[in-house]
Design an enzyme around this catalytic site. Structure first.
Site, short mmCIF file in Angstrom:
data_model
loop_
_atom_site.label_atom_id
_atom_site.label_comp_id
_atom_site.label_asym_id
_atom_site.label_seq_id
_atom_site.Cartn_x
_atom_site.Cartn_y
_atom_site.Cartn_z
N GLU A 145 0.82 -1.20 0.00
CA GLU A 145 0.00 0.00 0.00
C GLU A 145 0.86 1.26 0.00
OE1 GLU A 145 -2.33 -3.40 1.28
OE2 GLU A 145 -0.43 -2.59 1.98
N GLU A 188 13.78 -4.48 -3.18
CA GLU A 188 14.56 -4.77 -4.37
C GLU A 188 13.76 -5.57 -5.41
OE1 GLU A 188 19.04 -4.82 -2.40
OE2 GLU A 188 17.96 -6.72 -2.58
N ASN A 209 -0.06 -7.47 -6.02
CA ASN A 209 0.12 -6.50 -7.09
C ASN A 209 0.76 -7.09 -8.35
OD1 ASN A 209 0.85 -4.16 -8.57
ND2 ASN A 209 2.67 -3.84 -7.29
#
Length: 448
Positions: free
Chosen positions: A68, A329, A353
């Protein structure tokens, strides 16, 4: 202040009673999680509404965890560029660490602060809002804390849903079981949502006004240094000519399935290199053990690579799985890949996502549970740039050895078509703020 019908007042009375019962368990949870990650047990006073160094008049943005916060970064940077100050709240150490890292310069200059979100009780929320004195609040993604929103409405602090979605499962649950909880959403001052479907759902709960602004993740900047580092790392692992599959954001409950799929993929295509990135840092050791128990040769990023992802020494040429046991990363791990599997969707908790691999034009697969990413997953499926995998290691292996592996113009086009959410969100935020500042709105509630 918006009206509270009797059913809503009864709901909040029951909600307060529930918190009185579960509060000791919540504290035990934080302390136990603190054994694995000490940050869970730090700054506990903030969980009860304390704000150590408030920035009155700041825009308060709540980003529950890492994903988020990352989705909010374009909006946060745009608000800072406009001269706003920011108060970021989080719920998890991963989100807080990322916020403190990305905003380090702004925190040092006094333009931003990061704290925990208070527990959702009347007195903690009131204490937080009176101490923080924000000009407005934005709750990102799927965050809905009824007492916090109710208290903000009572104190005249406009709170909006941002980059918001109301997942199908939650929407139907609120239709059937927790209707007062759903109606309490209407105490918010407005919403900025991802799609027309989401507008319908928020409007059905009495939220108004609602603006369709799209998905902010499509406007996230791609860190070029991480992309370069990932490409160089692929060379260092002797994988320039090998197929590379990145499994991103795998969560608890998926590891045995995915470890079996890796083993079967390598039986079909022995040269395949996998990059496995667990979702939570407290799982790194456990995941390493699962992969090793599956008979796979695992190289841990923390053991073999330096801060810039460069090798600390010569790397073995027989690595089967690179374990990405680091945070922040992900773009490097994605840049290494020919194909990407995004985790979460192989269990009912739901997929994570998919915009990051799409931003790099990577073919993407997820598990069947996509309710958490209804937008843009449904649109990506329709466009043919996303595929669903069953919970069958043999079928996952077949997809990884036969599915598309090259960057796809269709992926690039899909990503470009869905960009632009930042400008829409800023425009909607300004409109919502004007509405909240109108004489009718301003006179309806006391200020803190």
């Amino acid at each position: 202040m918006k009206p509270r019908p009797p059913s809503m007042r009864l709901f909040f009375a029951a909600y307060s009673l529930l918190w009185a019962v579960v509060l000791p368990l919540v504290l035990v949870y934080f302390l136990r999680r603190g054994r694995k990650d000490p940050l869970y047990a730090r700054h506990l006073a903030e969980r009860f509404g304390t704000v150590p160094a408030p920035l009155p008049g700041a825009v308060w943005v709540h980003t529950v965890s890492l994903g988020e916060f990352r989705s909010a970064v374009p909006l946060l940077m745009a608000l800072l560029a406009r001269g706003e100050r920011l108060h970021i709240t989080c719920m998890t150490p991963a989100g807080r660490r990322e916020a403190e890292t990305i905003l380090a310069d702004r925190i040092a200059s006094g333009a931003a602060i990061v704290t925990w979100l208070p527990l959702d009780m009347a007195w903690t929320c009131r204490r937080f809002l009176k101490a923080a004195q924000p000009k407005a609040g934005i709750l990102m993604e799927m965050e809905f804390w009824p007492r916090l929103i109710e208290t903000a409405d009572r104190l005249g602090v406009p709170v909006f849903f941002g980059n918001a979605q109301y997942p199908e499962k939650t929407f139907q649950r609120d239709n059937r079981i927790t209707r007062p909880l759903g109606r309490a959403m209407g105490l918010a001052a407005g919403a900025m949502v991802k799609s027309d479907l989401q507008r319908e759902r928020f409007s059905a709960r009495g939220v108004a006004p609602v603006h369709v602004t799209g998905e902010l993740r499509f406007d996230q900047p791609v860190p070029a240094h991480l992309v370069r580092a990932g490409q160089a790392l692929r060379e260092s692992l002797h994988a320039a000519a090998r197929p590379v599959v990145t499994i991103a954001s795998a969560i608890e409950g998926e590891d045995d399935l995915l470890a079996a799929a890796i083993r079967m993929t390598r039986e079909l295509q022995p040269e395949t290199l996998f990059v496995y990135v667990p979702r939570a840092p407290e799982r790194f050791d456990r995941v390493a053990a699962i992969l090793q128990d599956a008979g796979l040769a695992v190289l841990r990023r923390s053991d073999a690579l330096g801060p810039d992802l460069g090798p600390k020494g010569d790397l073995p040429d027989d690595v089967q799985v690179l374990l990405g046991d680091s945070m922040g990363e992900m773009y490097a791990y994605l840049a290494m890949a020919d194909r990407v599997i995004v985790g979460g969707g192989f269990v009912p908790k739901g997929a994570h996502n998919i915009s990051e691999p799409l931003a790099l034009s990577k073919p993407v697969w997820v598990g069947a549970h996509i309710w958490t990413i209804a937008y843009p997953a449904q649109e990506a499926l329709a466009a043919g740039v996303l595929q669903i995998l069953p919970n069958d290691p043999a079928k996952i292996a077949a997809a990884m050895t036969t599915g598309p592996a090259a960057p796809d113009d269709d992926v690039r086009a899909f990503f470009a078509d869905h960009a632009g959410a930042l400008d829409k969100t800023l425009a909607a935020f300004d409109a919502l703020m004007r509405g909240a500042a109108s004489p009718d709105a301003a006179s309806s509630a006391p200020r803190p």
